[in-house]
Each structure stands twice: as structure tokens, then as C-alpha cells.
Write a protein that holds these residues in place. Structure first.
Motif, PDB file in Angstrom:
ATOM      1  N   HIS A  63       0.822  -1.216   0.000  1.00  0.00           N
ATOM      2  CA  HIS A  63       0.000   0.000   0.000  1.00  0.00           C
ATOM      3  C   HIS A  63       0.850   1.256   0.000  1.00  0.00           C
ATOM      4  O   HIS A  63       1.832   1.332   0.738  1.00  0.00           O
ATOM      5  N   CYS A  64       0.431   2.246  -0.776  1.00  0.00           N
ATOM      6  CA  CYS A  64       0.945   3.600  -0.595  1.00  0.00           C
ATOM      7  C   CYS A  64      -0.079   4.319   0.273  1.00  0.00           C
ATOM      8  O   CYS A  64      -1.245   4.428  -0.106  1.00  0.00           O
ATOM      9  N   LEU A  65       0.351   4.767   1.440  1.00  0.00           N
ATOM     10  CA  LEU A  65      -0.576   5.408   2.367  1.00  0.00           C
ATOM     11  C   LEU A  65      -0.702   6.905   2.105  1.00  0.00           C
ATOM     12  O   LEU A  65      -1.516   7.582   2.735  1.00  0.00           O
ATOM     13  N   GLY A  66       0.135   7.404   1.192  1.00  0.00           N
ATOM     14  CA  GLY A  66       0.103   8.835   0.926  1.00  0.00           C
ATOM     15  C   GLY A  66       0.532   9.620   2.161  1.00  0.00           C
ATOM     16  O   GLY A  66       1.448   9.226   2.876  1.00  0.00           O
ATOM     17  N   GLN A  67      -0.189  10.733   2.433  1.00  0.00           N
ATOM     18  CA  GLN A  67       0.173  11.566   3.593  1.00  0.00           C
ATOM     19  C   GLN A  67      -0.935  11.593   4.640  1.00  0.00           C
ATOM     20  O   GLN A  67      -0.900  12.372   5.594  1.00  0.00           O
ATOM     21  N   ASN A  68      -1.881  10.685   4.455  1.00  0.00           N
ATOM     22  CA  ASN A  68      -3.039  10.640   5.332  1.00  0.00           C
ATOM     23  C   ASN A  68      -2.680  10.409   6.798  1.00  0.00           C
ATOM     24  O   ASN A  68      -3.141  11.110   7.704  1.00  0.00           O
ATOM     25  N   PHE A  69      -1.850   9.380   7.022  1.00  0.00           N
ATOM     26  CA  PHE A  69      -1.462   9.050   8.392  1.00  0.00           C
ATOM     27  C   PHE A  69      -0.496  10.105   8.940  1.00  0.00           C
ATOM     28  O   PHE A  69      -0.505  10.402  10.132  1.00  0.00           O
ATOM     29  N   ALA A  70       0.341  10.673   8.046  1.00  0.00           N
ATOM     30  CA  ALA A  70       1.281  11.730   8.462  1.00  0.00           C
ATOM     31  C   ALA A  70       0.499  12.922   9.030  1.00  0.00           C
ATOM     32  O   ALA A  70       0.893  13.536  10.025  1.00  0.00           O
ATOM     33  N   LYS A  71      -0.650  13.208   8.401  1.00  0.00           N
ATOM     34  CA  LYS A  71      -1.497  14.310   8.851  1.00  0.00           C
ATOM     35  C   LYS A  71      -2.064  14.001  10.239  1.00  0.00           C
ATOM     36  O   LYS A  71      -2.006  14.822  11.148  1.00  0.00           O
ATOM     37  N   MET A  72      -2.599  12.767  10.396  1.00  0.00           N
ATOM     38  CA  MET A  72      -3.244  12.389  11.662  1.00  0.00           C
ATOM     39  C   MET A  72      -2.247  12.285  12.809  1.00  0.00           C
ATOM     40  O   MET A  72      -2.566  12.592  13.949  1.00  0.00           O
ATOM     41  N   PHE A  73      -1.045  11.773  12.501  1.00  0.00           N
ATOM     42  CA  PHE A  73      -0.070  11.508  13.566  1.00  0.00           C
ATOM     43  C   PHE A  73       1.059  12.545  13.603  1.00  0.00           C
ATOM     44  O   PHE A  73       2.037  12.366  14.302  1.00  0.00           O
ATOM     45  N   ASP A  74       0.891  13.597  12.805  1.00  0.00           N
ATOM     46  CA  ASP A  74       1.850  14.703  12.794  1.00  0.00           C
ATOM     47  C   ASP A  74       3.278  14.209  12.522  1.00  0.00           C
ATOM     48  O   ASP A  74       4.196  14.432  13.321  1.00  0.00           O
ATOM     49  N   ILE A  75       3.445  13.495  11.394  1.00  0.00           N
ATOM     50  CA  ILE A  75       4.780  13.011  11.025  1.00  0.00           C
ATOM     51  C   ILE A  75       5.347  13.965   9.978  1.00  0.00           C
ATOM     52  O   ILE A  75       5.030  13.879   8.793  1.00  0.00           O
TER      53      ILE A  75
END
Length: 508
Positions: free
Chosen positions: A253-265
Motif C-alpha cells: 500500500h501507498c498510504l500517501g500523507q493521510n497518516f502523516a497528517k493524523m499523527f503529525d509526522i
């Protein structure tokens, strides 16, 4: 599939000393007559699986674990080349962290198992057991990644996950706890993430096609079928001709930046401003072993591809009444030694309370690719008899050319298993253009390649219109290898202009 199958394995184990070779070996069910029962019986009788007293959980015995470990060895070496580092993250995750990415948890919510008690007292807040580890890991990615110098971050863990499935539990294929590797990576750019997704998918193709000898199609999942919370999902899809069902082999999977947004990465780039990372996650599981069993097994039991067989060659002494058993045993031992020294996984069955015929059946049930028989005549002629598990062909080989002949035969078996499986799979692929053709193909257990408009509403509609006892049809994947789509081609389901070819069918 009843858990009562557990008793079926006892005859195959050679446990009872006093029973003189008369234990009935063999299968009660035929692969073409009752596939489900056949599968349960094969995995138990071949000593891969023992049923457990909690439904949907299974004991993986050495014959299954050793196959998984051979694949793990290959994959670990590839991970090292990619500079992916080993980690281990905890099994537990708190409710508020698990629920941070809304789409993600919605996708997994029905399958999450919760711990609510410690001893007799209730926990202050329930704790979830990981169904997958994005939410376990990413709060710490946020802590570890500060600057572009911290990227890429690449981690992998081999672990168990729990998904409390309620639909037909099946050993390997659908179980409430399973083993897998899960890779999680973070990059500065989308290009790097995209490139890795396909690199890992190619490794999964190799595991299936080059190790397990199972043909797969590489492709992309639809928006409806993609990983919950991700940007896009690629997969390798296998197909089981006997049941007419597709089966997802592994996903990247490419998760994109979705999780980065939620978890502030975020990281500070070279110009000194902050950017979000691009992330991937990818996994394959013990399901792969089950797909191999379903693909190659026959009415005598398992058929193992040599590259993953824990024992590639089983040597069986065949002494007649007045034969020189010491000399035969010596020839068997030296055969095993010679093969082992050459890196071939060989073993000797010296059990004296079983006849050679019983041993043949036992090792056929366990799927060992090659059997070597040595009797008085072989001894006198300085030869051994070799018998292939895949097609039963027998050949006498001079001891002097033992290693080369065994190597050539094992390569031939590996190739033959893959080619046979590919022919059977290809014979199930049906290209259709209309809804009527689609329904006929579906009821004929086909893997359907159809032109469609790539609209989620249409996909939902196909699912709704095909609901029934055997389960609804859905998209399996949109293959990367796209046939030509002539202008004016219409979607088989909606009649709108078609945008692409996708595989459709029932699935596991």
C-alpha cells in the motif's frame, strides 16, 4: 469445516508402535468432489495444522512453519538489501490512538479484539489487540522523524495479528490470529514511496511464483477495495480453479500523507520548511501456505514445490525377506549424506514398524517432491530408484550421477508445478463484454476480465446484484498488464464508456 477433523491426523503420524503397518492412510475426500472437506483433511493429515479449541485459531506444526521460514529467509535477505531494519512493536494499542485515523479504524472495527479485564478487575479503559500496526507505530515515527536526514525510515516486523473474523474460518486462509511480516516506511517524496510499493510487490510475486509455484496477477485495488485510510493499494491475486474464487496473495500500500497528517509526522526539508512524509505499508501472511496447498494438492495429499519443501528428498529402504538389510541401510545413509552435503534437504525413513508401502503413502501425503527407494536390486546395480510426487514418474539413476540427477528432477518438478498451475488458472480466465456474459461466467467459476467504467456506485451495484449463497462478486484487481481497450467499449455493468479492464469474481 468441522474441528472434529483433528482425529484424522493420527494415522499419518506413525505414533503407535504396536500397530504393524496396517494403519489406513489416505484421504476420505476428493479435491474435485468436496473441496472444503478435502482442504481441512489435507492440512491435518499432512501434519501442517492441528485444530484448536478456539474456533478460527489453529496450531501451526513444523511442516507448515518450516515452509513459512524458508520464505522468510528469502524475504529477510531482500529486506537487508533494501536497508529495512527489524523492529518489534507491542501487541496492544489504546482506544484513542487506534481511532485517530477514522477511515482506517472503520475498516477494521468489526474485527478488533479488546482486552477489558485484568484478573477479576475491569481495566480503566479497554485495550485493543493489533489488527495491523499503523496506529501502534506512527506516534513514534512522529517522534523519531525530525529532519530530512532522518529519512527514509524503513522498518519491518515479523509478528502475529488478531482479526476476529466471523465468516467461515479456514486454516491458513481465514484465521483469527495469523503470522505475517509488516513493513512500514516513510519517505520525503511520493516518487520514492511509489517506487518502493512496486519493488515490494515484485518480491511478493517472486514468493508466490518462484517459491510456491502459484501464478498471480499484479494489479491495483479499486477505491472500494483499497486499504482503509490509504492512498492506493496494489496486490498480487491468485485464483483457485476448484472453487472459482480469487484470493488476495499479498498487498503493498501507498498510504500517501493521510497518516502523516493524523499523527503529525513531519520533517524539516533542506530549505528549512516543514513537510509531511509519504508512507507505505506492505505485508504477506501465512495465508500464502494455504494458497499453495489449494493450488497443488491432490487426492493423495499435499504436493510441495521443491523450493519450499522442508524435505526435498525422502529416502526409503526396501528390504525383501532375505535381503542384506545392513548393506541397504548403509546405501540409504550414504545417499542422504551425499545429498545433504550438496545442499539438498534429504532425510531417511528408518522406522521399522512400517512397511515401505505405508511409508510411500505417508510421504506422498506430506507432499515430499522426490522419493528415493533402495532395494537389493538397486544395491547390486549401483543405482537408486527415484519417484516424482507431482506426476508419479519413476526413473532408475546410477549412484555416481545422483546429485546432478536429483537437482535436475527437483528443478523440473518446480517448473512443472508452476506451468500446470498457470495453465489451469489461465483456462479459468474469461473475457466478457455484457452483463449476461458476466453472470454466465460467474456461475461457471471463472476469473472474469471485464471492461468497466471505474465508478464506485457501479461496483457496489454489481456486489448487490450478485449476492447469493456463494457470496457476491467483486473486483479482484485492475491488472497492470492492461489489454487494449478499443474506443467505444462500454462497461459490462452500467453501459457507460469503459475506462479500464478489471478482474472480477467471487473471492475468499
Amino acid at each position: 469445516m468441522s474441528s472434529g477433523k483433528g482425529g484424522g491426523g493420527k494415522g499419518g503420524g506413525g505414533k503407535k508402535k504396536e500397530m504393524k503397518k496396517e494403519t489406513k492412510l489416505g484421504m476420505a475426500y476428493k479435491k474435485d468432489d468436496n473441496f472444503g472437506e478435502w482442504f481441512s483433511e489435507v492440512v491435518v493429515n499432512s501434519e501442517m495444522i492441528e485444530y484448536y479449541d478456539i474456533s478460527g485459531c489453529y496450531i501451526l506444526r513444523p511442516w507448515a512453519m518450516e515452509i513459512y521460514e524458508i520464505m522468510k529467509e528469502f524475504f529477510d535477505a531482500e529486506l537487508k538489501k533494501m536497508k529495512v531494519k527489524p523492529y518489534y512493536f507491542p501487541l496492544f494499542v489504546t482506544e484513542n490512538v487506534l481511532q485517530k485515523e477514522k477511515d482506517h479504524i472503520e475498516g477494521f472495527a468489526p474485527e478488533v479484539a479488546w482486552v477489558t479485564k485484568s484478573g477479576k478487575s475491569d481495566l480503566e479503559a479497554p485495550i485493543a489487540i493489533r489488527p495491523t500496526s499503523e496506529t501502534v507505530m506512527y506516534p513514534y515515527f512522529s517522534k523519531w522523524i525530525r529532519s530530512h536526514r532522518d529519512l527514509p525510515l524503513k522498518c519491518n516486523q515479523w509478528c502475529n495479528v488478531v482479526r476476529w473474523e466471523f465468516s467461515n474460518p479456514t486454516p491458513f486462509i481465514r484465521s483469527r490470529e495469523f503470522l505475517w511480516q509488516e513493513g512500514h516506511t516513510a519517505f520525503a517524496t511520493k516518487e520514492e514511496a511509489d517506487e518502493e510499493v512496486l519493488h515490494v510487490l515484485e518480491l511478493y510475486r517472486k514468493i508466490y511464483e518462484e517459491f510456491l509455484a502459484v501464478p498471480v496477477s499484479k494489479g491495483r485495488k479499486t477505491e472500494m477495495e483499497k486499504f482503509a485510510g490509504g492512498l492506493y493499494t496494489t496486490s498480487v491475486e491468485a485464483f483457485i480453479p476448484n472453487t472459482g474464487r480469487g484470493i488476495q496473495g499479498a498487498t503493498s500500500h501507498c498510504l500517501g500523507q493521510n497518516f502523516a497528517k493524523m499523527f503529525d509526522i513531519t520533517f524539516e526539508n533542506e530549505k528549512g520548511s516543514r513537510e509531511m512524509v509519504w508512507q507505505n505499508s506492505w505485508a504477506y501472511t501465512t495465508r500464502s501456505v494455504g494458497v499453495m496447498v489449494m493450488t497443488h494438492g491432490d487426492d493423495k495429499g499435499l504436493v510441495l514445490p521443491p523450493r519450499v519443501a522442508p524435505i526435498q528428498v525422502i529416502v526409503i529402504p526396501v528390504p525383501y525377506k532375505d535381503a542384506d538389510t545392513t548393506a541397504i541401510k548403509g546405501a540409504c545413509e550414504s545417499t542422504v549424506y551425499t545429498l545433504s552435503q550438496s545442499g539438498i534437504r534429504a532425510d531417511l525413513d528408518t522406522r521399522e514398524n512400517y512397511s515401505p508401502g505405508w511409508k510411500y503413502s505417508h510421504w506422498e501425503m506430506k507432499g515430499v517432491p522426490l522419493r528415493i527407494e533402495i532395494g537389493p536390486k538397486d544395491l547390486a546395480n549401483k543405482q537408486v530408484r527415484m519417484v516424482r510426487r507431482d506426476n508419479g514418474a519413476k526413473v532408475d539413476v546410477p549412484v555416481i550421477s545422483l546429485v546432478e540427477e536429483v537437482r535436475a528432477l527437483l528443478d523440473g518438478i518446480q517448473e512443472n508445478l508452476f506451468n500446470t498451475a498457470r495453465q489451469k488458472r489461465d483456462a479459468c480466465i474469461e473475457v466478457i463484454k455484457t452483463w449476461d456474459e458476466f453472470m454466465i461466467a460467474l456461475n461457471n467459476k471463472k476469473m472474469i476480465l471485464a471492461p468497466w467504467c471505474d465508478e464506485e456506485e457501479v461496483e457496489k451495484d454489481v456486489k448487490a446484484r450478485t449476492k447469493g449463497e456463494l457470496g457476491a462478486a467483486k473486483t479482484l484487481c485492475t491488472p497492470f498488464d492492461q489489454p487494449e481497450l478499443p474506443e467505444g467499449t462500454l462497461c459490462f455493468a452500467s453501459g457507460k464508456p469503459a475506462k479500464k479492464w478489471s478482474y472480477w469474481g467471487r473471492s475468499y
